[in-house]
Design an enzyme around this catalytic site. Structure first.
Site, PDB file in Angstrom:
ATOM      1  N   LYS A  54      -7.174   2.514   4.659  1.00 42.08           N
ATOM      2  CA  LYS A  54      -7.377   3.401   3.436  1.00 42.08           C
ATOM      3  C   LYS A  54      -8.585   3.272   2.567  1.00 42.08           C
ATOM      4  CE  LYS A  54      -2.157   3.298   2.559  1.00 42.08           C
ATOM      5  NZ  LYS A  54      -1.286   2.566   2.108  1.00 42.08           N
ATOM      6  N   GLN A  98       0.491  -1.139  -2.572  1.00 44.60           N
ATOM      7  CA  GLN A  98       1.180  -1.156  -1.185  1.00 44.60           C
ATOM      8  C   GLN A  98       2.599  -1.771  -1.189  1.00 44.60           C
ATOM      9  OE1 GLN A  98      -0.406   0.342   1.599  1.00 44.60           O
ATOM     10  NE2 GLN A  98       1.069  -0.333   2.911  1.00 44.60           N
ATOM     11  N   ASP A 121       0.851   7.919  -4.958  1.00 41.53           N
ATOM     12  CA  ASP A 121       1.863   7.912  -3.951  1.00 41.53           C
ATOM     13  C   ASP A 121       3.159   8.765  -4.357  1.00 41.53           C
ATOM     14  OD1 ASP A 121       1.847   5.949  -1.746  1.00 41.53           O
ATOM     15  OD2 ASP A 121       1.904   4.368  -3.046  1.00 41.53           O
TER      16      ASP A 121
HETATM   17  N1  GUN Z   1       3.864   1.026   2.709  1.00 42.38           N
HETATM   18  C1  GUN Z   1       4.063   1.876   3.922  1.00 42.38           C
HETATM   19  N2  GUN Z   1       3.771   3.511   3.572  1.00 42.38           N
HETATM   20  C2  GUN Z   1       3.523   3.165   2.203  1.00 42.38           C
HETATM   21  C3  GUN Z   1       3.093   4.360   1.398  1.00 42.38           C
HETATM   22  O1  GUN Z   1       2.816   5.586   1.905  1.00 42.38           O
HETATM   23  N3  GUN Z   1       2.691   4.087   0.083  1.00 42.38           N
HETATM   24  C4  GUN Z   1       2.604   2.444  -0.227  1.00 42.38           C
HETATM   25  N4  GUN Z   1       2.522   2.600  -1.651  1.00 42.38           N
HETATM   26  N5  GUN Z   1       3.152   1.559   0.633  1.00 42.38           N
HETATM   27  C5  GUN Z   1       3.437   1.896   1.657  1.00 42.38           C
END
Ligand code: GUN
Length: 297
Positions: A54, A98, A121
């Protein structure tokens, strides 16, 4: 029939290109650089890989990337204090914590402490409510990526029968809301659904998001239907080693479907592309500018 393969890798690169163009315009015309903060608590190896990826792509599209890596035993109070600081930081337009979080941290409390306008998100309860009532919101990245691919392939989705397999808060439920917003007739199927095969056979669009390797066989698919496979499952190969497969049995489904997303290279790359798109959207809205066309739901 042999299905058209929807190339999520190429489509995600195109979306990132559009994001980069908007970022350049925001810098040149308004002197604003969109900023994304990612918070990682603990050392989960998969999460570390996602967060690194990311950060790299955020920088590649010209945005500011900030990473906060906290110890696994970080207290809830310290995590909430960091989120408050990021909420108050005018240079940060998107905040992502995350998941999963270590067990001692209350995931709902943490997510709902993020400023909804910065919740890239789309997990905050306010954004869930806004999406459910058809108002402008931050939309969860994976379903948004699926919607973009479906719109790109079909143009209008109006009147199509869509079946979403899986009822998670992250994918299944928001996916159903988005398809409803595009005037599909939507069914959410799950582990207790009776006659799942019959339900799926009615669908013009099948979105599989259950996390069970290859559970949807080709004879559940209506000829010509579009199959969006959200699953990413690692399975053992008979000859040793492992490989990634989705929630649908790719070979048999591709033989019947009109279009299908592969795993890997389908939905997966779209998730980070949509995170970047959401960050630009959040930045535009924070500055009273219209959200970029084509990058929102
Ligand atoms: N962990 C796995 N996928 C995601 C996501 O799309 N967002 C977040 N915040 N954590 C994740």
């Amino acid at each position: 029939m042999s299905a058209t393969v929807i190339d999520g890798k190429a489509f995600a690169a195109k979306v990132r290109g559009q994001v980069a163009t908007h970022v350049t315009a925001l810098k040149q015309d308004h002197g604003i650089t969109p900023g994304l903060a990612v918070v990682l608590v603990g050392e989960d190896p998969a999460s570390q890989v996602y967060v690194r990826s990311k950060g790299k792509m955020t920088v590649e599209v010209g945005m500011k990337s900030v990473e906060h890596k906290l110890d696994a035993d970080t207290s809830e109070a310290d995590l909430l204090a960091l989120i408050q600081k990021l909420n108050d930081d005018a240079e940060i337009h998107g905040i992502l914590v995350q998941l999963p979080l270590p067990d001692h941290l209350d995931e709902d409390l943490v997510i709902n402490s993020i400023d909804p306008a910065k919740d890239v998100d789309g997990f905050h309860i306010s954004n869930v409510g806004l999406l459910g009532t058809g108002q402008d919101s931050m939309v969860p990245c994976t379903p948004l990526g699926c919607l973009m691919m479906l719109r790109d392939h079909h143009g209008s989705l109006s009147g199509m029968d869509a079946v979403v397999i899986g009822r998670s808060n992250i994918v299944g439920k928001p996916m159903a809301q988005l398809l409803l917003g595009d005037s599909c007739t939507v069914t959410i199927a799950h582990s207790r659904t009776k006659d799942l095969a019959e339900v799926v056979r009615r669908a013009d669009i099948v979105v599989a998001a259950v996390g069970r390797p290859q559970m949807v066989p080709g004879d559940w698919i209506k000829p010509g239907a579009t199959v969006i496979d959200v699953g990413i499952n690692r399975i053992d190969k008979p000859e040793g080693g492992t490989r990634l497969v989705g929630d649908v049995d790719y070979e048999s489904c591709a033989a019947v479907a009109g279009a299908i997303t592969p795993v890997p290279g389908g939905v997966g790359p779209m998730t980070i592309a949509c995170l970047l798109a959401n960050t630009v959207t959040a930045c535009c809205r924070a500055n009273g500018l219209p959200a970029p066309e084509g990058l929102t739901a």
